[in-house]
Structure formats: C-alpha cells, structure tokens
Design an enzyme around this catalytic site. Sequence first.
Site, short mmCIF file in Angstrom:
data_model
loop_
_atom_site.label_atom_id
_atom_site.label_comp_id
_atom_site.label_asym_id
_atom_site.label_seq_id
_atom_site.Cartn_x
_atom_site.Cartn_y
_atom_site.Cartn_z
N THR A 1 0.82 -1.21 0.00
CA THR A 1 0.00 0.00 0.00
C THR A 1 0.85 1.26 0.00
O THR A 1 1.97 1.26 0.55
CB THR A 1 -0.89 0.01 1.27
OG1 THR A 1 -1.46 1.31 1.42
CG2 THR A 1 -0.09 -0.29 2.53
N TYR B 1 -1.88 0.29 10.01
CA TYR B 1 -2.10 -0.44 8.75
C TYR B 1 -0.84 -0.36 7.87
O TYR B 1 -0.30 -1.38 7.43
CB TYR B 1 -3.32 0.13 8.00
CG TYR B 1 -3.44 -0.38 6.60
CD1 TYR B 1 -3.55 -1.75 6.35
CD2 TYR B 1 -3.41 0.49 5.50
CE1 TYR B 1 -3.63 -2.23 5.05
CE2 TYR B 1 -3.49 0.02 4.21
CZ TYR B 1 -3.60 -1.34 3.98
OH TYR B 1 -3.67 -1.81 2.70
#
Length: 322
Positions: A114, A138
């Site tokens: 990501t 995250y």
Amino acid sequence: MILVTGGAGYIGSHTNKALNQAGYETVVVDNLCKGYETFVKWGNFEDYDFGSGDLREVFEKYDIDGVIHFAAFSSVAESVELPQKYFKNNYKNTLNLLKIMREFGVDKFILSSTAAVYGNPEKIPITEDQELKPINPYGHSKWITEKALEREAEKGDFNYVSLRYFNAAGCDFDCEVGELHDPETHLIPLVLDAAIGKRDSISIFGTDYDTPDGTCIRDYIHVNDLASAHIAAYEYLCEKGESNIFNLGNGQGYSVREIIDMCKKVTGRDFDVEIADRREGDPDILIADASKIRNELGWQPKYDLECIVSSAWKWHQKINNI
Ligand code: UDP
C-alpha cells in the site's frame, strides 16, 4: 495452480477473474470474514483462514506454484483503534503462510502492499525508493511484511513482488463482482450512495489541506488495472526469478472535490456536499510515480477517472436495484 488468498474480496475477486480469463488455474482461500463466496465465480474455493496451520491441507490438495496474497485488513481508521488486530493478521499470519509455502517448496509470492507505507511523503510523485515512514498501524503492518519478504528472499529459493496500491476504485465492467465493503468508508462508493439518495449528503473530510482546492489529493486506479498488474508481476516472477517492489497508481492526482464533480457528471445527479473535520491520518497528497513498473514490466494502467467512476456507478445501480 495459483493460490489467491482473499480472492472473495474486492481486489482479489477481480484479479481471480482476470487470472482465469488469462488461462491460469486458481484456488481461492478466504475465510469470508470480509469477502463474499458469490464473488468466487472462477477457479476453486476453499474456506480457510490463511493464518491457520490447517492451510497445509490446501497445499496438500492442490499443486500450488505461487501465491497472490490479498487477504488482509485495510481500514486505516480501524488500525488506529485496533493495532494488534492489524499486526496479527497482516504481518504474523503472513509469516504462517510463508512458513507453509517453504514447507511445500512454493517460491513465488505477490503481496498486496500500500501507499500507506510512505506515510507523509517528502516528494510528489512518490518513487519506490523514498524512505518508508508509515503513520498508522495499517501502513506499518505492510511495511514490516515487506521487510520479512526481503529477508526471506535473501535466504534464497524464494522471490516476491510487492505491489504498493494507491487508491483502488471502479468495478468489473460486466458487474459480476464489485466493491462491497461493510461498513463502506471509501470515497467513491460513498459519493455514489449520495447520488442514489441512500445518504443525505457526502461529507468532505477537511478543506484546509495544502492543495489547490484545499481537499486531499489521491491517485485513483481502476481495480481491473490492478488485476492486470498482478498477472504481469506473476509472469515477471516466473520469467525473471527476481524480487521487486512497484507502485501501482495512475500517476495522476484528483482532489476530493474533483471526485465529487466527476460523480455528479457521470451519474447526472445532484446531491448535497458538506464540509466536515479532517479525518485523522490523511496526508495532503498521494500520487504515484508509476514509471518503474512501466519500465521494468512493460505494464501501464488503461483506465481514466471517468471510466473508474462509470464502472463503479454501473455496479452501484445493480446492487441497489435501480
Ligand atoms: N473522504 C472524504 N469523505 C468521505 C470519505 C473519504 O472526504 O466520506 C476523503 C478522505 O479523507 C481521503 C479521500 O477521500 O482524503 C480518499 O479516502 P478513501 O477512504 O476513499 O481512501 P484512502 O485514501 O483513505 O485509502
């Protein structure tokens, strides 16, 4: 046979479809905690948790050549509330998968990474060699997973490609699968909810960012482009036998206001727009430098923002029966 973890989810199901259309055999492993069994319309399906030792049964049953690993939690806000949940599933459980791959001699791995690994980037557009400074759990959980893969590859007989997604959006043009999060937190589906009247309005989270119109700028990439990039990455692993890391974005940024305008244009509907406070952890601008994957894999995205929103709108109409 390619093992697709999380193949019942949004990006996983689109990639599973693309893999099967390209002639690959797949087995989807998904515990359906977020995914939908009805999204597994191609290949085989096994209801397993990728963090469980039972996953060996899948490796015994199928002749697995490589793994494309989508299964993960991906809500930044939830990760701030529940960091352990994210480190356990996204990092620790991936180590379980790697251990089992080693036991069965499976040497090819693709990670869904990501843009959140960059945190607040120092330079825009973002190149892969920028320092990684994730600002939420995250992003951190994916960053340490990349580190674990790097070390694993150094040991030999194992290669990986890490694909750092920017903002995945849009849906399958045939509407066989699509975006269906519960709860939904992503901008485009929420704006489309406002367009169909399921929500009274859309809120813009902050208008005081350091951007031309004051709203956050993101790089939106069609989920079918993400799918084709996974196939290109898998072929690279098969042909080159080298590890690598690539950004996956369009290399073009759009502000929240521009996204709302495009949704109004595509749907032909008007709706209220409200200004709300900033959402915690949102960087001003995230735009990929997408040249590395183009130069090294010969892959580039095909779909623009209008196509992204149109395909999302078609799916949105289908699931809402309008
Ligand atoms: N956003 C917004 N209103 C919403 C949902 C999102 O203004 O109801 C903004 C969010 O703050 C971010 C951008 O839209 O700047 C994209 O957010 P999304 O959650 O879709 O993706 P993210 O960038 O967090 O991966």
